[in-house]
Write a protein that holds these residues in place. Sequence first.
Motif, PDB file in Angstrom:
ATOM      1  N   ILE A 149       8.019   8.520   4.791  1.00  0.00           N
ATOM      2  CA  ILE A 149       7.471   9.795   4.332  1.00  0.00           C
ATOM      3  C   ILE A 149       6.802   9.681   2.963  1.00  0.00           C
ATOM      4  N   VAL A 150       6.646   8.430   2.471  1.00  0.00           N
ATOM      5  CA  VAL A 150       6.141   8.313   1.105  1.00  0.00           C
ATOM      6  C   VAL A 150       5.000   7.303   0.961  1.00  0.00           C
ATOM      7  N   ASN A 151       4.842   6.392   1.893  1.00  0.00           N
ATOM      8  CA  ASN A 151       3.773   5.398   1.795  1.00  0.00           C
ATOM      9  C   ASN A 151       2.724   5.614   2.898  1.00  0.00           C
ATOM     10  N   MET A 152       2.584   4.662   3.803  1.00  0.00           N
ATOM     11  CA  MET A 152       1.541   4.795   4.828  1.00  0.00           C
ATOM     12  C   MET A 152       1.816   5.958   5.770  1.00  0.00           C
ATOM     13  N   GLY A 153       3.097   6.282   5.953  1.00  0.00           N
ATOM     14  CA  GLY A 153       3.423   7.462   6.748  1.00  0.00           C
ATOM     15  C   GLY A 153       2.892   8.728   6.111  1.00  0.00           C
ATOM     16  N   MET A 154       2.976   8.805   4.790  1.00  0.00           N
ATOM     17  CA  MET A 154       2.443   9.960   4.061  1.00  0.00           C
ATOM     18  C   MET A 154       0.921   9.989   4.150  1.00  0.00           C
ATOM     19  N   ALA A 155       0.297   8.831   4.041  1.00  0.00           N
ATOM     20  CA  ALA A 155      -1.161   8.769   4.151  1.00  0.00           C
ATOM     21  C   ALA A 155      -1.625   9.277   5.506  1.00  0.00           C
ATOM     22  N   GLU A 156      -0.866   8.937   6.542  1.00  0.00           N
ATOM     23  CA  GLU A 156      -1.209   9.411   7.883  1.00  0.00           C
ATOM     24  C   GLU A 156      -0.997  10.913   8.002  1.00  0.00           C
ATOM     25  N   MET A 157       0.060  11.434   7.388  1.00  0.00           N
ATOM     26  CA  MET A 157       0.364  12.863   7.475  1.00  0.00           C
ATOM     27  C   MET A 157      -0.764  13.723   6.919  1.00  0.00           C
ATOM     28  N   VAL A 158      -1.463  13.220   5.887  1.00  0.00           N
ATOM     29  CA  VAL A 158      -2.529  14.023   5.258  1.00  0.00           C
ATOM     30  C   VAL A 158      -3.892  13.353   5.390  1.00  0.00           C
ATOM     31  N   ASN A 159      -3.965  12.327   6.257  1.00  0.00           N
ATOM     32  CA  ASN A 159      -5.219  11.638   6.535  1.00  0.00           C
ATOM     33  C   ASN A 159      -5.906  11.165   5.255  1.00  0.00           C
ATOM     34  N   ALA A 160      -5.208  10.361   4.473  1.00  0.00           N
ATOM     35  CA  ALA A 160      -5.730   9.885   3.189  1.00  0.00           C
ATOM     36  C   ALA A 160      -6.159   8.428   3.267  1.00  0.00           C
ATOM     37  N   PRO A 161      -7.327   8.078   2.720  1.00  0.00           N
ATOM     38  CA  PRO A 161      -7.663   6.665   2.533  1.00  0.00           C
ATOM     39  C   PRO A 161      -6.765   6.073   1.467  1.00  0.00           C
ATOM     40  N   VAL A 162      -6.605   4.755   1.485  1.00  0.00           N
ATOM     41  CA  VAL A 162      -5.602   4.109   0.642  1.00  0.00           C
ATOM     42  C   VAL A 162      -6.220   3.005  -0.212  1.00  0.00           C
ATOM     43  N   ILE A 163      -5.747   2.914  -1.450  1.00  0.00           N
ATOM     44  CA  ILE A 163      -6.047   1.788  -2.340  1.00  0.00           C
ATOM     45  C   ILE A 163      -4.737   1.040  -2.588  1.00  0.00           C
ATOM     46  N   LEU A 164      -4.786  -0.268  -2.471  1.00  0.00           N
ATOM     47  CA  LEU A 164      -3.612  -1.123  -2.691  1.00  0.00           C
ATOM     48  C   LEU A 164      -3.680  -1.723  -4.097  1.00  0.00           C
ATOM     49  N   VAL A 165      -2.615  -1.537  -4.859  1.00  0.00           N
ATOM     50  CA  VAL A 165      -2.544  -2.036  -6.237  1.00  0.00           C
ATOM     51  C   VAL A 165      -1.569  -3.215  -6.287  1.00  0.00           C
ATOM     52  N   ALA A 166      -1.955  -4.262  -7.021  1.00  0.00           N
ATOM     53  CA  ALA A 166      -1.104  -5.458  -7.149  1.00  0.00           C
ATOM     54  C   ALA A 166      -1.031  -5.886  -8.611  1.00  0.00           C
ATOM     55  N   ASP A 167       0.095  -6.444  -9.010  1.00  0.00           N
ATOM     56  CA  ASP A 167       0.350  -6.897 -10.376  1.00  0.00           C
ATOM     57  C   ASP A 167       0.193  -8.411 -10.448  1.00  0.00           C
ATOM     58  N   ILE A 168      -0.821  -8.863 -11.189  1.00  0.00           N
ATOM     59  CA  ILE A 168      -1.064 -10.302 -11.307  1.00  0.00           C
ATOM     60  C   ILE A 168      -0.176 -10.945 -12.361  1.00  0.00           C
ATOM     61  N   ASP A 169       0.385 -10.141 -13.261  1.00  0.00           N
ATOM     62  CA  ASP A 169       1.138 -10.680 -14.395  1.00  0.00           C
ATOM     63  C   ASP A 169       2.412 -11.398 -13.958  1.00  0.00           C
ATOM     64  N   ARG A 170       2.997 -10.957 -12.857  1.00  0.00           N
ATOM     65  CA  ARG A 170       4.255 -11.579 -12.406  1.00  0.00           C
ATOM     66  C   ARG A 170       4.011 -12.763 -11.480  1.00  0.00           C
ATOM     67  N   GLY A 171       2.733 -13.075 -11.190  1.00  0.00           N
ATOM     68  CA  GLY A 171       2.409 -14.243 -10.383  1.00  0.00           C
ATOM     69  C   GLY A 171       2.362 -13.941  -8.890  1.00  0.00           C
ATOM     70  N   GLY A 172       1.647 -14.803  -8.141  1.00  0.00           N
ATOM     71  CA  GLY A 172       1.582 -14.674  -6.687  1.00  0.00           C
ATOM     72  C   GLY A 172       0.803 -13.476  -6.196  1.00  0.00           C
ATOM     73  N   VAL A 173      -0.226 -13.065  -6.958  1.00  0.00           N
ATOM     74  CA  VAL A 173      -0.910 -11.824  -6.617  1.00  0.00           C
ATOM     75  C   VAL A 173      -1.649 -11.921  -5.285  1.00  0.00           C
ATOM     76  N   PHE A 174      -2.289 -13.063  -5.013  1.00  0.00           N
ATOM     77  CA  PHE A 174      -3.048 -13.181  -3.760  1.00  0.00           C
ATOM     78  C   PHE A 174      -2.109 -13.149  -2.553  1.00  0.00           C
ATOM     79  N   ALA A 175      -0.989 -13.852  -2.678  1.00  0.00           N
ATOM     80  CA  ALA A 175      -0.017 -13.853  -1.579  1.00  0.00           C
ATOM     81  C   ALA A 175       0.566 -12.455  -1.368  1.00  0.00           C
ATOM     82  N   SER A 176       0.798 -11.730  -2.459  1.00  0.00           N
ATOM     83  CA  SER A 176       1.389 -10.394  -2.316  1.00  0.00           C
ATOM     84  C   SER A 176       0.418  -9.432  -1.642  1.00  0.00           C
ATOM     85  N   ILE A 177      -0.867  -9.583  -1.945  1.00  0.00           N
ATOM     86  CA  ILE A 177      -1.869  -8.711  -1.316  1.00  0.00           C
ATOM     87  C   ILE A 177      -1.996  -9.046   0.165  1.00  0.00           C
ATOM     88  N   VAL A 178      -2.199 -10.332   0.462  1.00  0.00           N
ATOM     89  CA  VAL A 178      -2.370 -10.747   1.864  1.00  0.00           C
ATOM     90  C   VAL A 178      -1.105 -10.438   2.666  1.00  0.00           C
TER      91      VAL A 178
END
Length: 495
Positions: A149-178
Motif C-alpha cells: 500500500i506504499v510503493n508500487m501498489g500505491m502507484a497502481e492505486m492512483v496510476n502514478a508514473p515512478v522515478i527510482l532513486v538510488a544512493d551511490i555513496d554507500r556503493g553498489g549503485v548500479f547493482a541496486s538499480i538493476v
Amino acid sequence: MKKHKNLMVVGTSSGAGKSITVTGLCRIFFKDGFSVAPFKSQNMALNSYITKDGHEMGRAQAVQSMACEISPRYYMNPILLKPTGDRKIQVILNGKSIGNMNGLDYGKTKVSLKQEILKAYKNIEDNYEICVLEGAGSPVEINIKDDDIVNMGMAEMVNAPVILVADIDRGGVFASIVGTLELMEPSERERVKGVIINKFRGSSEILKPGLDKLEARIGIPVLGVVPHFDLDIEDEDGLTDKFKKIQNKNTGIKVSVIKLKHISNFTDLDALGAQLDVEINYVTSAHEIGEEDLIVIPGSKNTIEDLKDIKEKGIAQEIIKASRRGTPIVGICGGFQILGERVLDPYGIESDIKELPGLGLLDVETIMEKEKTTTQYSGILDNCSGILDMMNGIEIKGYEIHQGVTKGTETNITLDDRMVATVKGNIVGTYIHGIFDNKIFTDMLLNKIRKSKGMDEKSSEMTFDEYRMNELDKLEVIMRENIDVKAIYSILGGK
C-alpha cells in the motif's frame, strides 16, 4: 483547476534519498507556479508533527508541505507507524492513534486500509494540480510485497508514473538499480520512467560511461546525478547523519543530547544545531557527559524503557552530577517526564513496567493516560526564574504529542491550567516540541550560557522558519542544476 497529475518517488533502499528528492521536487513545482502537495500513504518514523487541527502526521511530509508553502494536513500521510518497543507499533490513522499492534496484527489490518488511503488521496486530487508521492524502504521486498500500500501498489492505486532513486555513496549503485528493476513485475517496471542517483562525490563525467551502460541495460533514462551536499532540513528517522559524533564546529557552546533508545522528535534540536557557535553531540554512554554547557533530554516513544536504559548505562547518574555542577538541563516531553520523581504506566500504554523512579530533579510525577494529547501550542511565559529569568512575557509556539499527564508542586511557567513547562534553577522541563524554534527564547538561553563562558552575546540572524525556507531554496537550486527537470515534466504530462 487544471487536470490533476502525479509522480511517485521510490528508492532502492531505506535512506536512498526519497524524502529529500520529494521535498526538492515539491519546491521546484511550487516555484514554477503549480499548486502541489506531498503524499506518503504509510510512514514509519518517530519524528512526527501536529497539524493546526490536532492531527498527527510524519515530520517529513510536514516539511514537504512547507516546501509547497501549504499547511501540513493529516491526509498527506494517512498512516503513521511509531515503534514503541517490544516489537509493537502505535498506529496513527488519519491523524489519530488507533492503538498499539504487533507486526502480524498490523499486517492483517493494513489490507482493510486501502479505502482510507484512497479517501485521503482524494483530498489532494481534488485540491492540487500536482502530487508528489513517496514510497517507503524498497519497492521490492518480496517477502512482504503482497497487498503493498506504499510503493508500487500505491502507484497502481492512483496510476502514478515512478522515478527510482538510488544512493551511490554507500556503493553498489548500479547493482541496486538493476536488481530493484529485475525484482519488479513487468507491469510495475513499465511505470518506472526514470532514475536519479543521489549523493555522488566527484565529477559526473567520470560516472558517464557507467551511466551509458546502465541506460542501455535497463532501457530507462538516468534523469540526473545529484551531488553529495550539506543541507540542514529536518530528518525523517534514525537514518539521519545527525547522530554521528560531534560535528566539530570548534566553537563555543557544547550541547550533549541524550540519544534515547526510543528517541522521538529529535528535530527539536535542529534550531540549536543551526547556530554557528553551537556544537551538538548525541550521547550514548556515561563517559561522554561532563564537559558540555547544556544537556538536552529529548522526546521518547517509550519513556519508562528509556529511563531504565539510561540508569543501567550510568547516564542518569552523570546527568544528576551535571545538574549539581550547575549545568543547564532541558527535558522535552519524554525528557521532561524523566526529570521528575517517578513515571507511572498503570494501563501498560508504553511498557510492562508499571512504575519507575525518575531522576528526581523536578518535583513532578507523570502518569501515562489512555488519551493522547496532540495539539499545536501557543502561550506566554510567566513566573520564570533560574536559567529562564528575564523571560516573562515571551510568546512561545510549538506542539504537544504525549500520552502522559504531569503534575507536582513545581510552578507551571505558562499561563495554562495544566503543566506545560516548569523551571527549577538550572533545570527546565517542557511538553512543547519545537521550543528551540522560538528565536527569542533560544537567543536568551544561549546568551546566558555565552555570558557564563565569557563569550560575547549575540542574536540569531533569522528565525528558524526563515532558516528552513532558505535551506529549501538551496535544495531547489541544487536539484535544478543536477536533474533534467524538463524530462520530469514530460513524465508528469505523459500519464
